[in-house]
Write a protein that holds these residues in place. Structure first.
Motif, PDB file in Angstrom:
ATOM      1  N   CYS A  51       0.776  -1.177   0.005  1.00 37.71           N
ATOM      2  CA  CYS A  51       0.043  -0.101  -0.051  1.00 37.71           C
ATOM      3  C   CYS A  51       1.113   1.216   0.150  1.00 37.71           C
ATOM      4  O   CYS A  51       0.605   2.284  -0.589  1.00 37.71           O
ATOM      5  N   VAL A 102      -3.323   9.517  -2.917  1.00 37.66           N
ATOM      6  CA  VAL A 102      -4.802   9.265  -2.754  1.00 37.66           C
ATOM      7  C   VAL A 102      -5.093   7.609  -3.097  1.00 37.66           C
ATOM      8  O   VAL A 102      -5.876   7.040  -2.286  1.00 37.66           O
ATOM      9  N   ILE A 103      -4.311   7.136  -3.835  1.00 38.22           N
ATOM     10  CA  ILE A 103      -4.709   5.693  -4.158  1.00 38.22           C
ATOM     11  C   ILE A 103      -4.142   4.900  -3.121  1.00 38.22           C
ATOM     12  O   ILE A 103      -4.595   3.923  -2.623  1.00 38.22           O
ATOM     13  N   SER A 104      -2.902   5.393  -2.789  1.00 35.52           N
ATOM     14  CA  SER A 104      -2.471   4.614  -1.578  1.00 35.52           C
ATOM     15  C   SER A 104      -3.010   4.606  -0.435  1.00 35.52           C
ATOM     16  O   SER A 104      -3.091   3.640   0.414  1.00 35.52           O
ATOM     17  N   LEU A 105      -3.575   5.983   0.162  1.00 38.62           N
ATOM     18  CA  LEU A 105      -4.317   5.973   1.055  1.00 38.62           C
ATOM     19  C   LEU A 105      -5.777   5.080   0.971  1.00 38.62           C
ATOM     20  O   LEU A 105      -6.275   4.662   1.943  1.00 38.62           O
ATOM     21  N   GLY A 106      -6.100   4.976  -0.180  1.00 43.22           N
ATOM     22  CA  GLY A 106      -7.422   4.242  -0.313  1.00 43.22           C
ATOM     23  C   GLY A 106      -7.175   2.761  -0.249  1.00 43.22           C
ATOM     24  O   GLY A 106      -8.082   1.996   0.443  1.00 43.22           O
ATOM     25  N   PHE A 107      -5.910   2.407  -0.753  1.00 41.49           N
ATOM     26  CA  PHE A 107      -5.529   0.978  -0.304  1.00 41.49           C
ATOM     27  C   PHE A 107      -5.436   0.799   0.937  1.00 41.49           C
ATOM     28  O   PHE A 107      -5.912  -0.240   1.512  1.00 41.49           O
ATOM     29  N   THR A 125      -7.187   2.224   3.294  1.00 44.48           N
ATOM     30  CA  THR A 125      -8.478   2.093   3.944  1.00 44.48           C
ATOM     31  C   THR A 125      -9.118   0.747   3.703  1.00 44.48           C
ATOM     32  O   THR A 125      -9.622   0.157   4.472  1.00 44.48           O
ATOM     33  N   LEU A 126      -8.847   0.012   2.550  1.00 39.35           N
ATOM     34  CA  LEU A 126      -9.408  -0.990   2.092  1.00 39.35           C
ATOM     35  C   LEU A 126      -8.824  -2.065   2.910  1.00 39.35           C
ATOM     36  O   LEU A 126      -9.482  -3.250   3.230  1.00 39.35           O
TER      37      LEU A 126
END
Length: 140
Positions: free
Chosen positions: A104, A129-134, A136-137
């Motif tokens: 992530c 944002v993609i990293s933080l989304g990962f 979060t998931l």
């Protein structure tokens, strides 16, 4: 009586591992924000920052799309790791979580590398944002 002591001891050990893994995950999330600070300091100190490689716009776009494809592939790798490692043993849960967190965070590192090469701050923030989304998931 002995069985309940062993169960209590193993639950305490599992809880300690869980807390340690959570701390590692939070530290990795914090690192993503440190990267954002690095981006802002570089933009401020070296303004106007055009990147260290001074890439042509077409080359920078091509690199950005290649790295976005790599970030998308990392999503699949994370899902595979989460499915394969814990299935072998409960002992692998912590290992799987730490590997997941590293993958992530590596998405943000890809954005940082792209920023350092091309100088486009927005590119880093897309990857952040993609990293933080990962996170979060996949955060436990």
């Amino acid at each position: 009586m002995r069985g309940s002591r062993d169960l209590a001891r193993s639950l305490t050990t599992l809880k300690a591992r869980y807390l340690a893994v959570n701390f590692i995950g939070l530290a990795m999330i914090a690192a993503v924000f440190v990267y954002a600070g690095v981006v802002e300091v570089i933009k401020w100190k070296l303004a106007p920052f055009a990147g260290f490689a001074k890439l042509a716009p077409h080359t920078a776009d091509l690199l950005k799309y290649a790295l976005l494809a790599l970030a998308a592939a990392q999503f699949g790798v994370i899902k595979a790791i989460q499915k394969i490692l814990p299935a072998r043993s409960v002992e692998n849960l912590a290992t799987a979580a730490i590997i997941t967190f590293a993958l992530c965070e590596s998405v943000a590192v890809l954005g940082l590398v792209l920023f350092l090469l091309s100088g486009q701050g927005l590119d880093f923030y897309i990857f952040m944002v993609i990293s933080l989304g990962f996170f979060t998931l996949f955060f436990p």
